[in-house]
Design a protein around this motif. Structure first.
Motif, PDB file in Angstrom:
ATOM      1  N   LYS A 143     -26.263  -3.251   0.917  1.00 17.60           N
ATOM      2  CA  LYS A 143     -27.273  -3.632   1.888  1.00 17.60           C
ATOM      3  C   LYS A 143     -27.585  -2.546   2.908  1.00 17.60           C
ATOM      4  O   LYS A 143     -28.727  -2.390   3.305  1.00 17.60           O
ATOM      5  CB  LYS A 143     -26.835  -4.895   2.625  1.00 17.60           C
ATOM      6  N   ILE A 162     -21.170  -8.680   6.253  1.00 17.96           N
ATOM      7  CA  ILE A 162     -22.581  -8.929   5.904  1.00 17.96           C
ATOM      8  C   ILE A 162     -22.858  -8.875   4.409  1.00 17.96           C
ATOM      9  O   ILE A 162     -24.004  -9.054   3.995  1.00 17.96           O
ATOM     10  CB  ILE A 162     -23.536  -7.946   6.622  1.00 17.96           C
ATOM     11  N   GLU A 165     -24.789 -11.805   3.338  1.00 17.54           N
ATOM     12  CA  GLU A 165     -25.906 -12.170   4.211  1.00 17.54           C
ATOM     13  C   GLU A 165     -27.210 -11.589   3.677  1.00 17.54           C
ATOM     14  O   GLU A 165     -27.210 -10.609   2.937  1.00 17.54           O
ATOM     15  CB  GLU A 165     -25.676 -11.637   5.628  1.00 17.54           C
ATOM     16  N   ARG A 166     -28.308 -12.161   4.103  1.00 15.60           N
ATOM     17  CA  ARG A 166     -29.636 -11.631   3.765  1.00 15.60           C
ATOM     18  C   ARG A 166     -30.072 -10.769   4.954  1.00 15.60           C
ATOM     19  O   ARG A 166     -30.407 -11.297   6.005  1.00 15.60           O
ATOM     20  CB  ARG A 166     -30.609 -12.770   3.519  1.00 15.60           C
ATOM     21  N   VAL A 167     -30.040  -9.437   4.812  1.00 18.87           N
ATOM     22  CA  VAL A 167     -30.397  -8.536   5.913  1.00 18.87           C
ATOM     23  C   VAL A 167     -31.911  -8.416   6.011  1.00 18.87           C
ATOM     24  O   VAL A 167     -32.613  -8.369   5.005  1.00 18.87           O
ATOM     25  CB  VAL A 167     -29.737  -7.137   5.768  1.00 18.87           C
ATOM     26  N   THR A 184     -29.719 -10.324  10.333  1.00 20.86           N
ATOM     27  CA  THR A 184     -29.711 -11.134   9.123  1.00 20.86           C
ATOM     28  C   THR A 184     -30.515 -12.395   9.407  1.00 20.86           C
ATOM     29  O   THR A 184     -30.967 -12.616  10.528  1.00 20.86           O
ATOM     30  CB  THR A 184     -28.279 -11.510   8.693  1.00 20.86           C
TER      31      THR A 184
END
Length: 188
Positions: A143, A162, A165-167, A184
């Motif tokens: 990411k 992270i 997670e969706r950054v 995020t």
């Protein structure tokens, strides 16, 4: 606040989008608030008078230029993110204020096959060759990347905090030693 009664050239407003990762920004000069770059469609424009008029810099082709980052340590160095087509996003770099451009996108091998994802970048305030990129999406890991040589080589900085997670955003805290904020969909 505009200091002149002359209107902004509305035809050179930066690209906008409702799609995360595709909304543009102006790239401001560190030395003059009236000097900035605007991504318009596939083209990049520059103003030196606060947007009253613009000069053409470069046409990248493809679909659109998204992000513009002007180096604070050397304003001749500019990075842009460029949506080439629906599945290819590139990072382009100039070291001569836009006369010539080179592709410094992380390779498939450097980004573990995630190199074509939507990207946002940040450039260090003291070193024009130090930059970071987030590769947006729901992939596990892969990411956040850093380059210390202007994009020739990239290193994965994704931490376990992270990796799932969706950054969606990145910001460098100027004046720090590599201080980064990673946004995020859940937190910063």
């Amino acid at each position: 606040v505009r200091r002149t009664a002359v209107s902004f050239d509305g035809s050179k407003k930066c690209n906008t989008s409702y799609v995360t990762g595709e909304y543009g920004n102006y790239g401001f000069s560190p030395n003059n608030f009236n000097e900035f770059y605007s991504p318009v469609g596939t083209e990049l424009y520059k103003t030196t008078n606060g947007g009253v008029s613009f000069e053409f810099v470069h046409d990248f082709g493809g679909q659109k230029v998204v992000q513009v980052k002007v180096s604070w340590s050397n304003p001749d160095v500019i990075y842009v993110t460029h949506k080439f087509n629906a599945s290819i996003f590139k990072i382009m770099k100039t070291t001569d204020a836009g006369a010539t451009w080179s592709d410094v996108t992380p390779t498939s091998g450097q980004a573990n096959g995630q190199h074509n994802r939507t990207k946002y970048i940040e450039v260090d305030d003291k070193d024009e060759n130090k930059l970071w990129v987030i590769l947006m999406g729901g992939q596990t890991g892969d990411k956040v990347y850093q380059s210390l040589d202007g994009g020739s080589n990239w290193y994965d900085l994704t931490s376990s905090s992270i990796e799932n997670e969706r950054v969606i955003s990145i910001a460098h805290h100027y004046g720090t030693d590599d201080g980064l904020y990673i946004g995020t969909t859940k937190s910063i």
